[in-house]
Scaffold this motif. Structure first.
Motif, PDB file in Angstrom:
ATOM      1  N   GLU A 107       0.837  -1.163  -0.046  1.00  0.00           N
ATOM      2  CA  GLU A 107       0.207  -0.006  -0.066  1.00  0.00           C
ATOM      3  C   GLU A 107       0.808   1.248   0.000  1.00  0.00           C
ATOM      4  N   MET A 131      -6.345  -4.537  -3.528  1.00  0.00           N
ATOM      5  CA  MET A 131      -7.819  -4.362  -3.466  1.00  0.00           C
ATOM      6  C   MET A 131      -8.585  -5.728  -4.009  1.00  0.00           C
ATOM      7  N   VAL A 134      -8.784  -7.825  -0.933  1.00  0.00           N
ATOM      8  CA  VAL A 134      -9.908  -7.359  -0.016  1.00  0.00           C
ATOM      9  C   VAL A 134     -11.286  -7.830  -0.628  1.00  0.00           C
ATOM     10  N   ILE A 135     -11.542  -7.514  -1.928  1.00  0.00           N
ATOM     11  CA  ILE A 135     -12.706  -7.751  -2.494  1.00  0.00           C
ATOM     12  C   ILE A 135     -13.354  -9.097  -2.057  1.00  0.00           C
ATOM     13  N   LYS A 138     -13.571  -9.794   2.050  1.00  0.00           N
ATOM     14  CA  LYS A 138     -14.380  -9.035   2.716  1.00  0.00           C
ATOM     15  C   LYS A 138     -15.680  -9.090   2.196  1.00  0.00           C
ATOM     16  N   VAL A 148     -18.929  -3.890  -0.697  1.00  0.00           N
ATOM     17  CA  VAL A 148     -17.544  -3.446  -1.105  1.00  0.00           C
ATOM     18  C   VAL A 148     -17.438  -2.556  -2.492  1.00  0.00           C
ATOM     19  N   GLU A 151     -14.381  -0.622  -2.166  1.00  0.00           N
ATOM     20  CA  GLU A 151     -12.964  -1.333  -2.644  1.00  0.00           C
ATOM     21  C   GLU A 151     -12.938  -1.507  -4.096  1.00  0.00           C
ATOM     22  N   TYR A 154     -11.690   1.874  -5.804  1.00  0.00           N
ATOM     23  CA  TYR A 154     -10.354   1.651  -5.783  1.00  0.00           C
ATOM     24  C   TYR A 154      -9.664   0.751  -6.690  1.00  0.00           C
TER      25      TYR A 154
END
Length: 204
Positions: A107, A131, A134-135, A138, A148, A151, A154
């Motif tokens: 990051e 990302m 994370v998607i 999450k 999301v 996200e 992003y």
């Protein structure tokens, strides 16, 4: 990539067997100038694109620098490495210590590269990879858009920079990877996809 000489407003070359005639006799003035139209010009790169890409880089890169530094040092929300490791454990990752460092450095470094417009494919790929993970971990697909949406935005912004390049207001301006952005974008997209698959299958 940005050489305006590559764009031309000249008429298209006439193919063999075709005619450039409009079907009207040029010597016949009875139609006046109603059929006289200026040649169409192709789209050219302009300063507005550079400005838009600069803003996108500064915002996206700046946000990720802040998030990365917060994970490394806890400067903004007291997150720090310990809480980052616990967060990754909660998402089911088996090597939270290693991945916490990978996440924080990705990051921070990715954000810095985007802000500077330096090694832009690598910076955009780092952000996109984070990302994407994370998607996947999450996202709650029983809810609207998995919850999301941020996200996804992003990731879409990073994907965009991966294939547009940084624009002319960037250190990368005269580099080979900037002139051949689509090729490098595809290569780094494949590398990012591979890294995401390894992270999700091996460490989770």
């Amino acid at each position: 990539m940005y050489d305006d000489d590559d764009y031309s407003g000249s008429a298209t070359t006439v193919l063999p067997g075709s005619s450039s005639s409009t079907g009207f006799d040029d010597d016949d003035d009875s139609f006046g100038s109603a059929f006289d139209e200026p040649a169409r010009k192709t789209h050219t790169w302009h300063g507005g694109l550079d400005f838009g890409l600069l803003v996108l880089r500064l915002v996206l890169g700046g946000l990720f620098v802040v998030h990365g530094l917060d994970k490394l040092f806890g400067w903004f929300t007291d997150l720090g490495m310990d809480n980052t490791q616990r967060m990754l454990e909660g998402f089911g990752f088996t090597e939270p210590t290693i991945l916490a460092w990978v996440l924080a450095v990705s990051e921070t470094a990715g954000g810095v590269l985007l802000v500077l417009g330096l090694f832009t494919p690598a910076g955009a790929a780092a952000v996109l990879g984070v990302m994407a993970n994370v998607i996947v971990v999450k996202g709650d697909w029983n809810t609207f858009l998995g919850g999301v949406e941020l996200e996804m935005m992003y990731a879409a912004a990073a994907f965009t920079l991966l294939f547009t390049g940084p624009g002319r207001v960037a250190i990368d301006r005269n580099t080979h990877w900037c002139r051949k952005t689509p090729i490098y974008g595809f290569v780094f997209l494949v590398l990012t996809a591979g890294a995401c698959v390894v992270t999700l299958l091996v460490f989770r």
